[in-house]
Design an enzyme around this catalytic site. Structure first.
Site, PDB file in Angstrom:
ATOM      1  N   ASP A  63      14.962 -13.088 -26.821  1.00 42.57           N
ATOM      2  CA  ASP A  63      15.451 -11.726 -26.626  1.00 42.57           C
ATOM      3  C   ASP A  63      14.231 -10.842 -26.370  1.00 42.57           C
ATOM      4  OD1 ASP A  63      16.378  -9.122 -27.112  1.00 42.57           O
ATOM      5  OD2 ASP A  63      18.031  -9.942 -28.333  1.00 42.57           O
ATOM      6  N   PHE A  64      14.326  -9.940 -25.378  1.00 42.43           N
ATOM      7  CA  PHE A  64      13.171  -9.073 -25.067  1.00 42.43           C
ATOM      8  C   PHE A  64      12.840  -8.156 -26.247  1.00 42.43           C
ATOM      9  CE2 PHE A  64      14.849  -9.144 -20.444  1.00 42.43           C
ATOM     10  CZ  PHE A  64      14.292 -10.392 -20.242  1.00 42.43           C
ATOM     11  N   LYS A 124      10.600  -1.150  -9.671  1.00 38.45           N
ATOM     12  CA  LYS A 124      11.297   0.125  -9.622  1.00 38.45           C
ATOM     13  C   LYS A 124      12.710  -0.048 -10.161  1.00 38.45           C
ATOM     14  CE  LYS A 124      13.391   1.641  -5.802  1.00 38.45           C
ATOM     15  NZ  LYS A 124      14.708   1.055  -5.494  1.00 38.45           N
ATOM     16  N   ASP A 180       6.076  -1.204  -5.372  1.00 42.38           N
ATOM     17  CA  ASP A 180       7.052  -0.679  -4.427  1.00 42.38           C
ATOM     18  C   ASP A 180       7.045  -1.684  -3.285  1.00 42.38           C
ATOM     19  OD1 ASP A 180       8.162   0.547  -2.124  1.00 42.38           O
ATOM     20  OD2 ASP A 180       7.927   2.487  -3.087  1.00 42.38           O
ATOM     21  N   HIS A 181       8.158  -2.384  -3.103  1.00 44.62           N
ATOM     22  CA  HIS A 181       8.093  -3.511  -2.163  1.00 44.62           C
ATOM     23  C   HIS A 181       7.860  -3.071  -0.718  1.00 44.62           C
ATOM     24  CE1 HIS A 181      12.397  -2.785  -1.284  1.00 44.62           C
ATOM     25  NE2 HIS A 181      12.197  -3.467  -0.185  1.00 44.62           N
ATOM     26  N   LYS A 214       5.278  -4.732   2.967  1.00 41.14           N
ATOM     27  CA  LYS A 214       5.666  -4.963   4.362  1.00 41.14           C
ATOM     28  C   LYS A 214       4.437  -4.821   5.254  1.00 41.14           C
ATOM     29  CE  LYS A 214      10.321  -3.036   3.662  1.00 41.14           C
ATOM     30  NZ  LYS A 214      11.235  -4.152   3.718  1.00 41.14           N
ATOM     31  N   GLU A 252      20.479   1.672   6.587  1.00 41.44           N
ATOM     32  CA  GLU A 252      20.954   0.338   6.205  1.00 41.44           C
ATOM     33  C   GLU A 252      22.413   0.206   6.614  1.00 41.44           C
ATOM     34  OE1 GLU A 252      19.200  -1.214   2.343  1.00 41.44           O
ATOM     35  OE2 GLU A 252      19.728   0.840   1.834  1.00 41.44           O
ATOM     36  N   ASP A 272      17.032   6.196  -5.528  1.00 41.99           N
ATOM     37  CA  ASP A 272      16.830   4.799  -5.149  1.00 41.99           C
ATOM     38  C   ASP A 272      15.785   4.636  -4.043  1.00 41.99           C
ATOM     39  OD1 ASP A 272      17.526   2.042  -5.309  1.00 41.99           O
ATOM     40  OD2 ASP A 272      18.846   2.228  -3.566  1.00 41.99           O
ATOM     41  N   HIS A 328      10.189   4.476  -1.714  1.00 44.61           N
ATOM     42  CA  HIS A 328       9.996   3.914  -0.372  1.00 44.61           C
ATOM     43  C   HIS A 328       9.695   4.971   0.702  1.00 44.61           C
ATOM     44  CE1 HIS A 328      11.411   0.534  -2.480  1.00 44.61           C
ATOM     45  NE2 HIS A 328      12.695   0.609  -2.206  1.00 44.61           N
ATOM     46  N   LYS A 353      23.238   4.222   3.229  1.00 43.34           N
ATOM     47  CA  LYS A 353      23.914   2.932   3.312  1.00 43.34           C
ATOM     48  C   LYS A 353      25.059   3.065   4.309  1.00 43.34           C
ATOM     49  CE  LYS A 353      22.306   1.172  -0.944  1.00 43.34           C
ATOM     50  NZ  LYS A 353      21.182   0.345  -0.473  1.00 43.34           N
TER      51      LYS A 353
HETATM   52  C1  BG6 Z   1      15.678  -1.245  -2.808  1.00 41.71           C
HETATM   53  C2  BG6 Z   1      16.883  -0.396  -3.085  1.00 41.71           C
HETATM   54  O1  BG6 Z   1      14.568  -0.783  -3.523  1.00 41.71           O
HETATM   55  O2  BG6 Z   1      15.390  -1.198  -1.421  1.00 41.71           O
HETATM   56  C3  BG6 Z   1      18.080  -0.891  -2.278  1.00 41.71           C
HETATM   57  O3  BG6 Z   1      17.193  -0.440  -4.468  1.00 41.71           O
HETATM   58  C4  BG6 Z   1      17.724  -0.945  -0.806  1.00 41.71           C
HETATM   59  O4  BG6 Z   1      19.208  -0.073  -2.488  1.00 41.71           O
HETATM   60  C5  BG6 Z   1      16.421  -1.703  -0.590  1.00 41.71           C
HETATM   61  O5  BG6 Z   1      18.786  -1.595  -0.137  1.00 41.71           O
HETATM   62  C6  BG6 Z   1      15.959  -1.584   0.852  1.00 41.71           C
HETATM   63  O6  BG6 Z   1      14.883  -2.454   1.053  1.00 41.71           O
HETATM   64  P1  BG6 Z   1      14.605  -3.082   2.474  1.00 41.71           P
HETATM   65  O7  BG6 Z   1      13.365  -3.889   2.280  1.00 41.71           O
HETATM   66  O8  BG6 Z   1      15.814  -3.895   2.848  1.00 41.71           O
HETATM   67  O9  BG6 Z   1      14.428  -1.927   3.404  1.00 41.71           O
END
Ligand code: BG6
Length: 507
Positions: free
Chosen positions: A106-107, A166, A195-196, A200, A234, A253, A258, A358
Site C-alpha cells: 500500500d502506498f 501531471k 510533461d510528455h 516529443k 484531438e 488538463d 502542454h 476533444k
Molecule cells: C494528456 C491529457 O496529458 O495529454 C489527455 O491528460 C490528452 O487528455 C493528452 O489527450 C494529449 O497528448 P498527445 O500526446 O496525444 O497530444
C-alpha cells in the site's frame, strides 16, 4: 536532451533501480515499459537496470514481467522499435525481464517503504529513481514516506530522483503546496516533473531550429510577427476517463502544462547555454511575463466549450454528457480558446491565441506564426488587389514538420500572386522510428539531465497565468456547445474575429 549529435553516441545510463509506483496502471504498460524496451534496443540502458513495480495487487515477479510482455506484444506493439510480426525481440526482452521484480504494498503503509529499502540494498547500486505513475492524490503521500524512510538521502555512491507525472496541482495554491511538500524532503535537483510534450521530437526541435538557424532570430519578434496561434486538436473524447475529466476539464488538463510548453518554446529568449538552469530559467521568465488578466478580461478573452453529439469521419458519436461517469448536467469544458499577451520587449502587442479540445474535426497539434502584412504601396496600380499575410506553420503531430507559407508571382504576363510552400517534412529527412515519446525523458532522468523537466517556478508561473480564467469561470461558467466533429463553438471564431483575425484551418 543533448545537442551537437551527442545522443547517438550517448553512453548507457548508469546502473539504476527504477521503482514504478502504480505498476498496474496504463502509463506503465502503454508507455513506460515500451519506452524502456526501446532504450534498451538502442543500447542506452546497460546491464545495471532493475525495474521494480510497486502496487497494492499481489503478483509474483515472474507473473508481473509476463503480464507486461503480453500487454506490449498485443496492445503496445506499434510503440516498440523493430516491430512487425514479432514485436519484441525475445533475447532483448529476456535481458530486460531479468531485472524486473515487484513489491506488493500500500502506498500509505510504511512497510512498503521498508521493502523498497531492501530492494535497493540488494540491487548492487545505490542509484534509485522513484517514478510516480499514480493518481495525483498519492504524490505528496508517497514522497513524504520516501523521505521519512531515508530513501531520498543521496550519497557520493548514489543518486535518488523522483519523477512526478501531471497533473501537478489543480490550481496555483495546490501546485505551490505540492512543491513545498516535495522541497521539504529533497532538493530541486532530485525532482523531475514530467510533461510528455517535452519528450516529443518536434517540440525539442523548436528550440534547436530557432537557436541554431540565425535567420529565425531576425524576424522572431513583434516587428514582423502579427500574432501566434497554438492549437492542440484531438478527435478522441474522454474515453474511459470520465471521472478524472469531470474534476479536471480541458483548461487544467492541457493549458498550464502542454500548451504553455509550446508557448514557452516559441516565445522564450535564447538561453545562455543548453543546460537545465539556463533553458528552464528562460522558460520560467516568459511564462511569468504572461499578463495576469483581471476577472473581466479573463472572461472576455476565453471561451469554454463542451461537445454535444455529432460525428467524425462519418461515425456518429455521443455528446460529453452522455459519456460514462459524466454528470448529465455537467458543466466541465472539453474545449478552450484563450487569448494571452506576453508583456516583454519581444512580444508586446502580439497576441497568442491558444485552443485545444476533444472531439474536434481532426487530430492536429500545430503552432502558426502569422506574419504582418507587407506594405501594399508598391503593388498599387497593379492587378494585385490584396496582399494576404503569410505564416510559418510548425506541425507538432501527426504530420511532423515545418512549412513556410509564402507568396510568389504566377508565371505569365500579368502580375498575379500565388501561395507557395517551403517545407521540411520529417519523413523526408529522418527515419521515423516507433516511439512512445518517453524515451528521451526516462534516459535524461537516469543520466541527470533536467533540461526537459519542469522546475517549480515553471509550474507555478503556468498556474499563475491560468488562475484568472479558473476564477472568472467560477462565477460565470458560460459554457458553449459545439458538435463532435466541429472545431469548437462559434465563440472561439468570434474571439479572433473581434481582432480582425481568423483561426488557421486545421490539417
Ligand atoms: C494528456 C491529457 O496529458 O495529454 C489527455 O491528460 C490528452 O487528455 C493528452 O489527450 C494529449 O497528448 P498527445 O500526446 O496525444 O497530444
Amino acid at each position: 536532451m543533448t545537442v551537437n549529435g551527442k545522443k547517438p553516441k550517448a553512453e548507457p545510463a548508469p546502473p539504476t533501480t527504477l521503482f514504478l509506483f502504480g505498476a498496474h496502471g496504463d502509463l506503465v504498460k502503454r508507455l513506460l515499459m515500451p519506452a524502456l524496451y526501446n532504450l534498451s534496443r538502442d543500447g542506452l540502458l546497460g546491464d545495471g537496470l532493475r525495474i521494480v513495480g510497486v502496487d497494492h495487487n499481489a503478483i509474483s515477479d515472474a507473473d508481473f514481467a509476463k503480464k507486461l510482455e503480453d500487454f506490449i506484444r498485443t496492445e503496445a506493439a506499434s510503440k516498440v522499435k523493430g516491430n512487425g510480426d514479432n514485436a519484441l525481440d525475445p533475447e532483448l526482452w529476456a535481458q530486460l525481464a531479468k531485472g524486473i521484480s515487484y513489491v506488493e504494498g500500500d502506498f500509505l503503509d510504511d512497510s512498503t517503504y521498508a521493502d523498497i529499502g531492501k530492494k535497493i540494498a540488494d540491487s548492487g547500486t545505490a542509484n534509485a529513481v522513484f517514478y510516480l505513475a499514480t493518481a495525483p492524490r498519492f504524490f505528496s503521500e508517497v514522497v513524504q514516506r520516501l523521505g521519512s524512510a531515508g530513501l531520498l538521502n543521496e550519497t557520493d555512491d548514489g543518486f535518488r530522483r523522483v519523477v512526478i507525472e501531471k497533473p501537478f496541482g489543480s490550481d496555483l495554491a495546490t501546485a505551490e503546496a505540492l512543491n513545498a511538500c516535495l522541497l521539504k524532503v529533497m532538493s530541486e535537483k532530485q525532482i523531475y516533473r514530467i510533461d510528455h510534450y517535452l519528450g516529443k521530437e518536434t517540440v525539442q526541435n523548436i528550440l534547436i531550429s530557432r537557436f541554431s538557424n540565425v535567420l529565425f532570430e531576425a524576424f522572431w519578434n513583434n516587428h514582423y510577427i502579427d500574432h501566434v496561434q497554438i492549437t492542440a486538436a484531438e478527435t478522441v473524447g474522454v474515453e474511459t476517463r470520465g471521472n478524472f475529466f469531470e474534476k479536471t476539464g480541458t483548461l487544467r488538463d492541457m493549458v498550464p502544462n502542454h500548451l504553455f510548453q509550446l508557448l514557452a518554446m516559441v516565445a522564450m529568449e535564447p538561453p545562455a547555454a543548453f543546460g537545465a538552469d539556463a533553458v528552464r530559467g528562460e522558460k520560467a521568465k516568459v511564462v511569468g511575463a504572461i499578463r495576469p488578466w483581471s476577472l473581466d478580461d479573463a472572461r472576455a478573452n476565453s471561451v469554454r466549450g463542451q461537445y454535444t453529439a455529432g460525428e467524425i469521419a462519418g461515425k456518429p458519436l455521443p455528446g460529453y454528457r452522455e459519456e460514462a461517469n459524466v454528470a448529465p448536467d455537467s458543466s466541465t469544458e472539453t474545449f478552450v480558446a484563450l487569448k494571452v499577451m506576453i508583456d516583454n520587449w519581444r512580444w508586446v502587442g502580439v497576441p497568442f491565441y491558444l485552443r485545444t479540445g476533444k472531439r474536434m474535426s481532426i487530430r492536429d497539434t500545430e503552432i502558426v506564426i502569422c506574419f504582418k502584412h507587407a506594405p501594399y504601396a508598391q503593388f498599387r496600380d497593379t492587378e494585385v488587389d490584396e496582399l494576404r499575410p503569410t505564416y510559418l506553420k510548425i506541425q507538432i503531430q501527426p504530420n511532423e514538420g515545418m512549412w513556410f507559407d509564402l507568396l510568389a508571382k504566377k508565371p505569365g504576363p500579368t502580375l498575379e500572386m500565388a501561395s507557395i510552400e517551403l517545407g521540411f517534412d520529417y519523413k523526408d529527412f529522418f527515419e521515423m522510428q516507433p516511439s512512445t515519446g518517453y524515451e528521451t525523458l526516462i534516459y535524461d532522468c537516469m543520466t541527470g539531465d533536467q533540461t526537459l523537466f519542469q522546475r517549480a517556478d515553471n509550474i507555478e508561473n503556468g498556474w499563475r497565468a491560468v488562475q484568472p480564467f479558473l476564477d472568472a469561470w467560477k462565477e460565470d461558467d458560460g459554457i458553449q456547445a459545439y458538435k463532435a466533429g466541429e472545431d469548437g463553438p462559434a465563440a472561439a471564431d468570434a474571439l479572433l474575429a473581434r481582432d480582425g483575425r481568423a483561426w488557421h484551418s486545421l490539417g
